[in-house]
Design a protein around this motif. Structure first.
Motif, PDB file in Angstrom:
ATOM      1  N   LEU A 274       0.803  -1.214   0.000  1.00 40.50           N
ATOM      2  CA  LEU A 274       0.000   0.000   0.000  1.00 40.50           C
ATOM      3  C   LEU A 274       0.844   1.275   0.000  1.00 40.50           C
ATOM      4  O   LEU A 274       0.280   2.364   0.058  1.00 40.50           O
ATOM      5  N   ARG A 275       2.146   1.138  -0.056  1.00 43.86           N
ATOM      6  CA  ARG A 275       3.007   2.316   0.039  1.00 43.86           C
ATOM      7  C   ARG A 275       2.719   3.311  -1.082  1.00 43.86           C
ATOM      8  O   ARG A 275       2.620   4.515  -0.849  1.00 43.86           O
ATOM      9  N   ARG A 276       2.552   2.808  -2.312  1.00 41.61           N
ATOM     10  CA  ARG A 276       2.299   3.707  -3.436  1.00 41.61           C
ATOM     11  C   ARG A 276       0.947   4.390  -3.302  1.00 41.61           C
ATOM     12  O   ARG A 276       0.799   5.574  -3.604  1.00 41.61           O
ATOM     13  N   ASP A 277      -0.077   3.641  -2.825  1.00 38.54           N
ATOM     14  CA  ASP A 277      -1.416   4.227  -2.675  1.00 38.54           C
ATOM     15  C   ASP A 277      -1.424   5.314  -1.615  1.00 38.54           C
ATOM     16  O   ASP A 277      -1.968   6.399  -1.815  1.00 38.54           O
ATOM     17  N   THR A 278      -0.820   5.013  -0.444  1.00 37.26           N
ATOM     18  CA  THR A 278      -0.809   6.006   0.632  1.00 37.26           C
ATOM     19  C   THR A 278       0.054   7.201   0.263  1.00 37.26           C
ATOM     20  O   THR A 278      -0.261   8.338   0.602  1.00 37.26           O
ATOM     21  N   ALA A 279       1.167   6.957  -0.457  1.00 40.69           N
ATOM     22  CA  ALA A 279       2.015   8.072  -0.885  1.00 40.69           C
ATOM     23  C   ALA A 279       1.266   8.973  -1.850  1.00 40.69           C
ATOM     24  O   ALA A 279       1.351  10.196  -1.777  1.00 40.69           O
ATOM     25  N   GLY A 280       0.455   8.365  -2.746  1.00 36.98           N
ATOM     26  CA  GLY A 280      -0.336   9.155  -3.673  1.00 36.98           C
ATOM     27  C   GLY A 280      -1.383   9.972  -2.965  1.00 36.98           C
ATOM     28  O   GLY A 280      -1.616  11.156  -3.282  1.00 36.98           O
ATOM     29  N   ALA A 281      -2.002   9.390  -1.915  1.00 32.00           N
ATOM     30  CA  ALA A 281      -3.016  10.120  -1.167  1.00 32.00           C
ATOM     31  C   ALA A 281      -2.408  11.309  -0.433  1.00 32.00           C
ATOM     32  O   ALA A 281      -2.948  12.400  -0.414  1.00 32.00           O
ATOM     33  N   ILE A 282      -1.206  11.085   0.174  1.00 31.45           N
ATOM     34  CA  ILE A 282      -0.546  12.169   0.894  1.00 31.45           C
ATOM     35  C   ILE A 282      -0.132  13.281  -0.073  1.00 31.45           C
ATOM     36  O   ILE A 282      -0.275  14.459   0.202  1.00 31.45           O
ATOM     37  N   THR A 283       0.373  12.879  -1.258  1.00 32.61           N
ATOM     38  CA  THR A 283       0.778  13.861  -2.252  1.00 32.61           C
ATOM     39  C   THR A 283      -0.402  14.700  -2.731  1.00 32.61           C
ATOM     40  O   THR A 283      -0.323  15.914  -2.858  1.00 32.61           O
ATOM     41  N   ASN A 284      -1.536  14.011  -2.962  1.00 28.73           N
ATOM     42  CA  ASN A 284      -2.725  14.735  -3.418  1.00 28.73           C
ATOM     43  C   ASN A 284      -3.215  15.703  -2.366  1.00 28.73           C
ATOM     44  O   ASN A 284      -3.623  16.842  -2.662  1.00 28.73           O
ATOM     45  N   GLN A 285      -3.203  15.273  -1.101  1.00 25.68           N
ATOM     46  CA  GLN A 285      -3.637  16.175  -0.033  1.00 25.68           C
ATOM     47  C   GLN A 285      -2.709  17.372   0.077  1.00 25.68           C
ATOM     48  O   GLN A 285      -3.145  18.516   0.271  1.00 25.68           O
ATOM     49  N   GLY A 286      -1.410  17.126  -0.081  1.00 21.09           N
ATOM     50  CA  GLY A 286      -0.468  18.229  -0.035  1.00 21.09           C
ATOM     51  C   GLY A 286      -0.673  19.203  -1.176  1.00 21.09           C
ATOM     52  O   GLY A 286      -0.594  20.430  -1.000  1.00 21.09           O
ATOM     53  N   GLY A 287      -1.020  18.663  -2.362  1.00 16.19           N
ATOM     54  CA  GLY A 287      -1.272  19.539  -3.494  1.00 16.19           C
ATOM     55  C   GLY A 287      -2.514  20.361  -3.321  1.00 16.19           C
ATOM     56  O   GLY A 287      -2.573  21.529  -3.718  1.00 16.19           O
TER      57      GLY A 287
END
Length: 289
Positions: A274-287
Motif C-alpha cells: 500500500l506504500r504507493r497508494d498512501t504516498a499518492g493520497a498524501i501527495t494529493n492532499q499536499g497539493g
C-alpha cells in the motif's frame, strides 16, 4: 482536546486488553483471581507444538488462498457485470449485497437449516440430484470448503460493492479511447480498468486476510470447529481453551499469536503493497493545500 474521548476509549477497549492478554499469556492461569504461576513462554511453545493449533494455521492459510482466488475474483466479475446497462440492475445489486447485511450468527443459522439432514432445502435438492448435501458439515474432507462457501456468500457482496463503486469512479472516456485505438474489450479491461481498480483490490485483499485470521462466529455456530477439528480456526481454539477449559493463560497466548500475525501482516502490507497508494493520497492532499 477533541481527540481525548476517542483516545481514552481506544486505550480502554483496545490497548488495555492487548496488554492484559500479553501479561496473562506468561502464566498458567484459570481466569480466577490474579495470575500467580509464571511459566514464561511455555504457553507459546505449547501452542506451536500442538497439532490442533498448527492445523488452525494451515486451515487459515487455505481459507485465505480460497478467498483470494475465488471470492474476490467472483466479486470483481459481478461488479463488472452489474456496471453494464442491464434491466433490473439495481435489483440485482440489492440481492447480491443483501447477505452482507445479515449478522454472522444469522447467516450460520440459516445455512445450518438449509443443509439440515432430512429436512433442509439443500438436502432435498441434493437428494433429487442423487447426492447428500447434509454431509458437507459432517465430513472432515468437505467441511472446510462448506464453511468457505458460507463465508463467501456472506461477504462477497461487500467486495462487489467496493469494486462497483471504484469502477464507477473511472471515467468512461479512458476505456472508450482504448477501444477507439483498436483494443478489445478484454484488453481495455486488462490494461486500463484493472490497473485503476488496483487500490480497491489491494484494500479488499487486506480486509479479506485480516478477516480470515479472526474468523470465529460462523465457524462456531456452523460446526463448533468439528468434526475432529476439521474446521477449527485459531479463534475457535482460543475460545475452547479460554471459556470451556478455563485455561486462560494458554488461550491468551493463542490470542497474542493471532494479534501478532495480524499486526505483522498489516505492517508489511502497508509498507510494501500500500506504500504507493498512501504516498499518492498524501501527495494529493499536499497539493490541495
Amino acid at each position: 482536546m477533541f481527540l481525548t474521548p476517542a483516545l481514552a476509549l481506544f486505550v480502554l477497549l483496545v490497548i488495555t486488553p492487548i496488554v492484559v492478554a500479553a501479561y496473562a499469556s506468561l502464566y498458567k492461569w484459570n481466569g480466577f483471581g490474579l495470575p500467580e504461576n509464571f511459566v514464561g513462554l511455555d504457553n507459546y511453545t505449547r501452542a506451536f507444538g500442538d497439532p490442533t493449533f498448527r492445523g488452525d494455521l494451515w486451515r487459515g492459510l487455505v481459507l485465505v488462498l480460497l478467498s483470494l482466488t475465488v471470492q474476490l475474483p467472483v466479486a470483481l466479475a459481478l461488479a463488472m457485470l452489474l456496471n453494464q446497462p442491464l434491466r433490473g440492475r439495481a435489483v440485482y445489486r440489492l440481492i447480491f449485497f443483501a447477505p452482507y447485511v445479515l449478522s454472522e450468527v444469522t447467516t450460520a443459522v440459516l445455512f445450518t437449516l438449509v443443509f439440515s439432514p432430512n429436512r433442509g432445502l439443500g438436502e432435498s435438492v441434493s437428494r433429487f440430484l442423487g447426492a447428500e448435501a447434509g454431509a458437507v458439515f459432517a465430513d472432515p474432507s468437505t467441511v472446510l470448503y462448506a464453511v468457505f462457501l458460507v463465508v463467501s456468500w456472506k461477504y462477497f457482496g461487500l467486495y462487489m460493492m467496493l469494486f462497483l463503486a471504484a469502477r464507477q469512479g473511472i471515467p468512461k472516456e479512458l476505456s472508450e479511447a482504448a477501444v477507439t485505438d483498436g483494443a478489445t474489450a478484454w484488453q481495455a479491461f486488462r490494461h486500463v480498468t484493472l490497473p485503476l481498480l488496483g487500490p480497491t483490490i489491494r484494500i479488499s485483499i487486506f480486509l479479506s486476510v485480516i478477516g480470515t485470521i479472526q474468523l470465529f462466529d460462523m465457524v462456531w455456530v456452523l460446526t463448533g470447529g468439528g468434526p475432529i477439528h476439521s474446521s477449527e480456526t485459531m479463534a475457535v481454539t482460543m475460545y475452547q481453551f479460554g471459556f470451556r477449559r478455563f485455561e486462560v493463560g494458554y488461550a491468551s497466548a493463542i490470542s497474542m499469536v493471532m494479534f501478532l500475525l495480524s499486526l505483522v501482516f498489516a505492517l508489511f502490507y502497508q509498507r510494501v503493497v500500500l506504500r504507493r497508494d498512501t504516498a499518492g493520497a498524501i501527495t494529493n492532499q499536499g497539493g490541495q493545500r
